[in-house]
Design a protein around this motif. Structure first.
Motif, PDB file in Angstrom:
ATOM      1  N   UNK A  48      24.294  64.681   4.986  1.00  0.00           N
ATOM      2  CA  UNK A  48      24.396  66.075   4.559  1.00  0.00           C
ATOM      3  C   UNK A  48      25.842  66.418   4.274  1.00  0.00           C
ATOM      4  N   UNK A  49      26.085  67.337   3.361  1.00  0.00           N
ATOM      5  CA  UNK A  49      27.451  67.689   2.952  1.00  0.00           C
ATOM      6  C   UNK A  49      28.243  68.352   4.075  1.00  0.00           C
ATOM      7  N   UNK A  50      29.363  67.736   4.444  1.00  0.00           N
ATOM      8  CA  UNK A  50      30.286  68.372   5.382  1.00  0.00           C
ATOM      9  C   UNK A  50      29.824  68.429   6.814  1.00  0.00           C
ATOM     10  N   UNK A  51      28.742  67.742   7.181  1.00  0.00           N
ATOM     11  CA  UNK A  51      28.244  67.825   8.553  1.00  0.00           C
ATOM     12  C   UNK A  51      28.922  66.786   9.431  1.00  0.00           C
ATOM     13  N   UNK A  52      29.251  67.166  10.646  1.00  0.00           N
ATOM     14  CA  UNK A  52      29.878  66.274  11.611  1.00  0.00           C
ATOM     15  C   UNK A  52      29.111  66.368  12.918  1.00  0.00           C
ATOM     16  N   UNK A  53      28.930  65.243  13.564  1.00  0.00           N
ATOM     17  CA  UNK A  53      28.264  65.238  14.860  1.00  0.00           C
ATOM     18  C   UNK A  53      29.169  65.952  15.859  1.00  0.00           C
ATOM     19  N   UNK A  54      28.819  67.174  16.206  1.00  0.00           N
ATOM     20  CA  UNK A  54      29.669  68.008  17.054  1.00  0.00           C
ATOM     21  C   UNK A  54      29.846  67.411  18.443  1.00  0.00           C
ATOM     22  N   UNK A  55      28.784  66.815  18.958  1.00  0.00           N
ATOM     23  CA  UNK A  55      28.874  66.235  20.298  1.00  0.00           C
ATOM     24  C   UNK A  55      29.853  65.064  20.322  1.00  0.00           C
TER      25      UNK A  55
END
Length: 302
Positions: A48-55
């Motif tokens: 997905x565009x610009x998504x980062x695994x926050x955890x």
């Protein structure tokens, strides 16, 4: 060449003391500032565009901050050297340090040994390999145990010399560093008598010694008031030859292989043997473009 900014790579392991100890000595004696850097894993992107695994990002940030805090504690007693602490992300720690050295305009990158290896010797790992084939600035490597048993200061620079343009350039650059640090300079040439040379007649070996000594004496001239010593070291291999001289308190300086790219450190076969055999820290210098006529003599004067 002046050392005004030292960049030290840090890993939260016992061996980290080795590189930090060498970095502090270099910064202190050169009057330089020190940056301690921890290279952490980059953020893990998800589909997905610009998504980062926050955890994952939070874990990386917390782990990196904890690592730098450990470095601060180890250097808490160092009051006479200005120190900064930075984080940078890269999949390769060596590549991360190369990029950071370029951005921060560091004059030298310092690291400790890879895990394992023999006490008092330098073990090369992936970080060193990346630095020793790509760094635009000198790379200094500390031997195992240097953090626990190091001299109060570097008391001599020793240049591994052979008659070629790269070594001539290394002598000039090492002379500037030695003068800035207030230490003498020593030029050594290794005569390895293994294989064919082991069967040389004594007369031929004497001629080789005389030629090498003449090269060393010529390289030692023209450095003003700087104290310059010369020495020919002989042995059946590189380790035996280096073991024939006093390396206590010294740092060995080597030129990059002439087959490597310009303005990069590039590790050749002989340099690799010297690094692995040296009983002291080693600094590898990157290649520089050829000098214009007349420049060499001017820069040789201090």
């Amino acid at each position: 060449m002046k050392i005004e900014h030292v960049l030290a790579g840090f890993v939260p392991e016992p061996r980290c003391r080795d590189g930090l100890a060498l970095a502090v000595l270099l910064a202190r004696q050169s009057g330089a500032r020190l940056t301690v850097a921890y290279v952490h894993a980059p953020a893990w992107t998800t589909p997905g565009p610009g998504k980062v695994d926050a955890e994952w990002q939070a874990y990386v940030a917390e782990d990196a901050a904890h690592s730098l805090e450990q470095a601060r504690r180890l250097l808490a007693d160092v009051r006479d050297v200005p120190i900064d602490y930075v984080l940078t992300g890269n999949r390769g720690s060596g590549r991360g340090l190369v990029q950071l050295a370029g951005r921060s305009k560091a004059d030298v990158v310092v690291i400790g040994p890879a895990p394992g290896g023999v006490r008092g010797r330098i073990r090369l790992g992936s970080t060193a390999d990346q630095l020793l084939h790509a760094s635009p600035v000198p790379v200094a490597l500390a031997p195992r145990g240097y953090g626990e048993d190091h001299p109060p200061g570097i008391r001599r620079l020793t240049v591994a010399y052979r008659r070629d343009p790269a070594s001539d350039e290394a002598v000039l650059r090492a002379a500037v560093i030695a003068a800035r640090m207030g230490v003498p300079l020593r030029l050594i040439t290794l005569v390895v008598r293994g294989g064919r040379q082991a069967r040389m007649e004594e007369e031929m070996l004497n001629r080789l010694r005389e030629r090498v000594m003449a090269d060393l004496r010529a390289a030692a001239r023209g450095h003003g008031r700087l104290e310059v010593e010369v020495e020919v070291l002989e042995g059946r291999n590189v380790a035996a030859a280096l073991g024939a001289t006093d390396c206590e308190g010294a740092m060995l300086v080597c030129a990059s292989s002439e087959t490597g790219p310009l303005r990069r450190v590039f590790l050749g076969d002989i340099s690799s043997k010297i690094i692995r055999s040296a009983p002291c820290p080693v600094m590898m210098l990157p290649r520089n473009p050829p000098r214009k006529p007349g420049i060499l003599g001017e820069q040789g004067k201090l």
